[in-house]
Design a protein around this motif. Structure first.
Motif, PDB file in Angstrom:
ATOM      1  N   ALA A   1       0.845  -1.183   0.000  1.00 38.66           N
ATOM      2  CA  ALA A   1       0.000   0.000   0.000  1.00 38.66           C
ATOM      3  C   ALA A   1       0.884   1.237   0.000  1.00 38.66           C
ATOM      4  N   VAL A   2       0.459   2.252  -0.718  1.00 37.41           N
ATOM      5  CA  VAL A   2       1.218   3.489  -0.864  1.00 37.41           C
ATOM      6  C   VAL A   2       0.440   4.612  -0.184  1.00 37.41           C
ATOM      7  N   PRO A   3       1.070   5.373   0.719  1.00 33.45           N
ATOM      8  CA  PRO A   3       0.360   6.492   1.347  1.00 33.45           C
ATOM      9  C   PRO A   3       0.173   7.644   0.360  1.00 33.45           C
ATOM     10  N   VAL A   4      -1.036   8.166   0.313  1.00 36.00           N
ATOM     11  CA  VAL A   4      -1.338   9.315  -0.544  1.00 36.00           C
ATOM     12  C   VAL A   4      -1.596  10.578   0.268  1.00 36.00           C
ATOM     13  N   ALA A   5      -1.760  10.442   1.569  1.00 37.18           N
ATOM     14  CA  ALA A   5      -1.939  11.594   2.457  1.00 37.18           C
ATOM     15  C   ALA A   5      -1.438  11.189   3.833  1.00 37.18           C
ATOM     16  N   ALA A   6      -0.686  12.067   4.479  1.00 33.51           N
ATOM     17  CA  ALA A   6      -0.077  11.750   5.759  1.00 33.51           C
ATOM     18  C   ALA A   6      -0.208  12.936   6.691  1.00 33.51           C
ATOM     19  N   ALA A   7       0.049  12.642   7.990  1.00 33.18           N
ATOM     20  CA  ALA A   7       0.012  13.674   9.040  1.00 33.18           C
ATOM     21  C   ALA A   7      -1.336  14.385   9.074  1.00 33.18           C
ATOM     22  N   LEU A   8      -2.413  13.600   9.037  1.00 35.52           N
ATOM     23  CA  LEU A   8      -3.764  14.151   9.030  1.00 35.52           C
ATOM     24  C   LEU A   8      -4.425  13.943  10.382  1.00 35.52           C
ATOM     25  N   ASP A   9      -5.284  14.886  10.742  1.00 37.25           N
ATOM     26  CA  ASP A   9      -6.181  14.648  11.865  1.00 37.25           C
ATOM     27  C   ASP A   9      -7.212  13.595  11.464  1.00 37.25           C
ATOM     28  N   GLU A  10      -7.812  12.965  12.465  1.00 35.90           N
ATOM     29  CA  GLU A  10      -8.742  11.876  12.152  1.00 35.90           C
ATOM     30  C   GLU A  10      -9.929  12.339  11.314  1.00 35.90           C
ATOM     31  N   PRO A  11     -10.551  13.497  11.574  1.00 34.61           N
ATOM     32  CA  PRO A  11     -11.642  13.927  10.683  1.00 34.61           C
ATOM     33  C   PRO A  11     -11.186  14.129   9.241  1.00 34.61           C
ATOM     34  N   ASP A  12      -9.999  14.699   9.042  1.00 37.56           N
ATOM     35  CA  ASP A  12      -9.502  14.888   7.677  1.00 37.56           C
ATOM     36  C   ASP A  12      -9.215  13.547   7.011  1.00 37.56           C
ATOM     37  N   ALA A  13      -8.652  12.606   7.769  1.00 35.42           N
ATOM     38  CA  ALA A  13      -8.389  11.283   7.203  1.00 35.42           C
ATOM     39  C   ALA A  13      -9.695  10.586   6.832  1.00 35.42           C
ATOM     40  N   ASN A  14     -10.703  10.718   7.680  1.00 38.93           N
ATOM     41  CA  ASN A  14     -12.002  10.114   7.356  1.00 38.93           C
ATOM     42  C   ASN A  14     -12.604  10.739   6.103  1.00 38.93           C
ATOM     43  N   ARG A  15     -12.435  12.039   5.954  1.00 32.56           N
ATOM     44  CA  ARG A  15     -12.972  12.723   4.772  1.00 32.56           C
ATOM     45  C   ARG A  15     -12.280  12.219   3.499  1.00 32.56           C
ATOM     46  N   VAL A  16     -10.984  11.990   3.567  1.00 34.02           N
ATOM     47  CA  VAL A  16     -10.256  11.489   2.400  1.00 34.02           C
ATOM     48  C   VAL A  16     -10.705  10.065   2.063  1.00 34.02           C
ATOM     49  N   VAL A  17     -10.867   9.227   3.090  1.00 31.43           N
ATOM     50  CA  VAL A  17     -11.285   7.834   2.857  1.00 31.43           C
ATOM     51  C   VAL A  17     -12.671   7.786   2.229  1.00 31.43           C
ATOM     52  N   VAL A  18     -13.577   8.620   2.715  1.00 32.53           N
ATOM     53  CA  VAL A  18     -14.939   8.636   2.168  1.00 32.53           C
ATOM     54  C   VAL A  18     -14.929   9.098   0.715  1.00 32.53           C
ATOM     55  N   ALA A  19     -14.151  10.139   0.414  1.00 31.33           N
ATOM     56  CA  ALA A  19     -14.096  10.644  -0.967  1.00 31.33           C
ATOM     57  C   ALA A  19     -13.518   9.596  -1.911  1.00 31.33           C
ATOM     58  N   LEU A  20     -12.485   8.900  -1.492  1.00 30.94           N
ATOM     59  CA  LEU A  20     -11.900   7.869  -2.338  1.00 30.94           C
ATOM     60  C   LEU A  20     -12.845   6.680  -2.490  1.00 30.94           C
ATOM     61  N   ASP A  21     -13.548   6.330  -1.425  1.00 31.07           N
ATOM     62  CA  ASP A  21     -14.485   5.211  -1.517  1.00 31.07           C
ATOM     63  C   ASP A  21     -15.633   5.532  -2.468  1.00 31.07           C
ATOM     64  N   GLN A  22     -16.099   6.774  -2.457  1.00 32.82           N
ATOM     65  CA  GLN A  22     -17.162   7.154  -3.380  1.00 32.82           C
ATOM     66  C   GLN A  22     -16.692   7.157  -4.828  1.00 32.82           C
ATOM     67  N   SER A  23     -15.386   7.257  -5.045  1.00 32.48           N
ATOM     68  CA  SER A  23     -14.836   7.194  -6.404  1.00 32.48           C
ATOM     69  C   SER A  23     -14.431   5.776  -6.802  1.00 32.48           C
ATOM     70  N   GLY A  24     -14.765   4.790  -5.968  1.00 38.19           N
ATOM     71  CA  GLY A  24     -14.440   3.406  -6.299  1.00 38.19           C
ATOM     72  C   GLY A  24     -13.009   3.017  -6.013  1.00 38.19           C
ATOM     73  N   ILE A  25     -12.336   3.723  -5.114  1.00 40.99           N
ATOM     74  CA  ILE A  25     -10.941   3.436  -4.767  1.00 40.99           C
ATOM     75  C   ILE A  25     -10.907   2.884  -3.354  1.00 40.99           C
ATOM     76  N   ASP A  26     -10.305   1.725  -3.188  1.00 42.52           N
ATOM     77  CA  ASP A  26     -10.202   1.095  -1.878  1.00 42.52           C
ATOM     78  C   ASP A  26      -9.086   1.776  -1.094  1.00 42.52           C
ATOM     79  N   ALA A  27      -9.437   2.499  -0.024  1.00 39.51           N
ATOM     80  CA  ALA A  27      -8.475   3.238   0.788  1.00 39.51           C
ATOM     81  C   ALA A  27      -8.569   2.777   2.234  1.00 39.51           C
ATOM     82  N   SER A  28      -7.452   2.894   2.941  1.00 43.80           N
ATOM     83  CA  SER A  28      -7.385   2.486   4.346  1.00 43.80           C
ATOM     84  C   SER A  28      -6.800   3.621   5.170  1.00 43.80           C
ATOM     85  N   LYS A  29      -7.341   3.789   6.374  1.00 47.44           N
ATOM     86  CA  LYS A  29      -6.827   4.778   7.314  1.00 47.44           C
ATOM     87  C   LYS A  29      -6.043   4.054   8.400  1.00 47.44           C
ATOM     88  N   GLU A  30      -4.850   4.532   8.669  1.00 51.42           N
ATOM     89  CA  GLU A  30      -3.996   3.906   9.674  1.00 51.42           C
ATOM     90  C   GLU A  30      -3.186   4.982  10.369  1.00 51.42           C
TER      91      GLU A  30
END
Length: 289
Positions: free
Chosen positions: A30-59
């Motif tokens: 897995a390749v990180p596409v966004a780092a050093a995020l607060d949890e709300p920002d990370a959740n927002r990125v995961v939701v946007a990618l999931d709505q575009s059909g991209i499997d993303a993980s928050k860690e």
């Protein structure tokens, strides 16, 4: 030279085995596409990618304590970055009152303190507007002149301008609501003196993309593509391992056969004892020579 050939083939298979193992690890990493995020920002990125059909993980981000990062499969990095750019993610953090204060000169002047306060108020309003669902970005410009106690006449007029970039054709907030919010958060700004500008952003054309992907002649869901690749790589590793073991056994049998042939050749080369004559064997043990 004949018996060294299986060993050479076995070494080649071991090298191919190592190469496939590395490719399997590379395909599934897995390749990180966004780092050093607060949890709300990370959740927002995961939701946007999931709505575009991209499997993303928050860690948890190993480089920043208390922060998170978003990772995607290596094959989805390009689409993920394009989606994040389209969605204005991750959003920049506007400075609030606490962040804006206490910077600059060691002993700031009254004008500097007022400018920092106005910048902090604008940042707080941008945070509030940016937290509304559907708002991609918000900019608040406050024109709040400092009050001069020694100046005669009415104080200068305070105004505000708000730029809201939102998803879809319909704004997520009414202009009156934004005017009331800004007027209530900025001192001296009247509701009528708040100008609101909306910038709609339509959905990006998908270009006929589906959630299906092709792995050779097999069509699978895009989220299962990496799993299938890993399965194929594991099967190839098992097959190569069995082939290497078979060749190693073949080489061992060849060495044993060669050693046996060398032993037989050495035994045949040793001189044989001469046979005893009949006359000598007919003499008794007590007879003289």
């Amino acid at each position: 030279m004949v018996y060294n050939r299986p060993m050479a083939v076995a070494r080649s298979l071991r090298s191919a085995l190592s190469t496939i193992a590395l490719l399997a690890l590379g395909a599934g990493c897995a390749v990180p596409v966004a780092a050093a995020l607060d949890e709300p920002d990370a959740n927002r990125v995961v939701v946007a990618l999931d709505q575009s059909g991209i499997d993303a993980s928050k860690e948890a981000d190993p480089q920043s304590e208390g922060k998170f990062r978003v990772t995607v499969a290596r094959d989805d990095v390009g689409r993920a970055l394009a989606t994040m750019r389209e969605e204005e993610l991750p959003r920049p953090k506007p400075r609030g009152v606490l962040e804006a204060g206490g910077r600059g000169q060691l002993v700031p002047s009254q004008a500097a303190e007022h400018a920092q306060l106005v910048a902090g108020l604008a940042g707080e309003l941008e945070k509030t507007l940016g937290g509304v669902d559907g708002v991609l970005a918000a900019r608040v410009h406050l024109n709040v002149p400092a009050r001069e106690l020694l100046r005669d006449g009415p104080p200068p007029k305070s105004t505000a301008s708000v730029l809201v970039e939102h998803r879809g054709a319909t704004p997520p907030l009414a202009p009156e609501s934004i005017q009331s919010l800004v007027a209530g958060g900025a001192p001296g700004v009247a509701v009528a003196d708040v100008a609101v500008v909306f910038v709609p952003r339509t959905s990006r054309a998908s270009g006929g993309r589906t959630d299906l992907a092709h792995v050779g002649p097999i069509t699978v869901a895009r989220g299962s593509m990496n799993t299938l690749k890993l399965a194929f790589a594991g099967l190839a590793i098992v097959v190569l391992g069995l082939a290497a073991a078979t060749l190693a056994l073949w080489a061992k049998v060849g060495r044993m056969r060669r050693d046996r042939e060398l032993e037989l050749a050495a035994a045949a080369a040793r001189p044989q004892p001469a046979p005893r004559s009949v006359a000598t064997s007919a003499r008794g043990p007590g007879q003289a020579m």
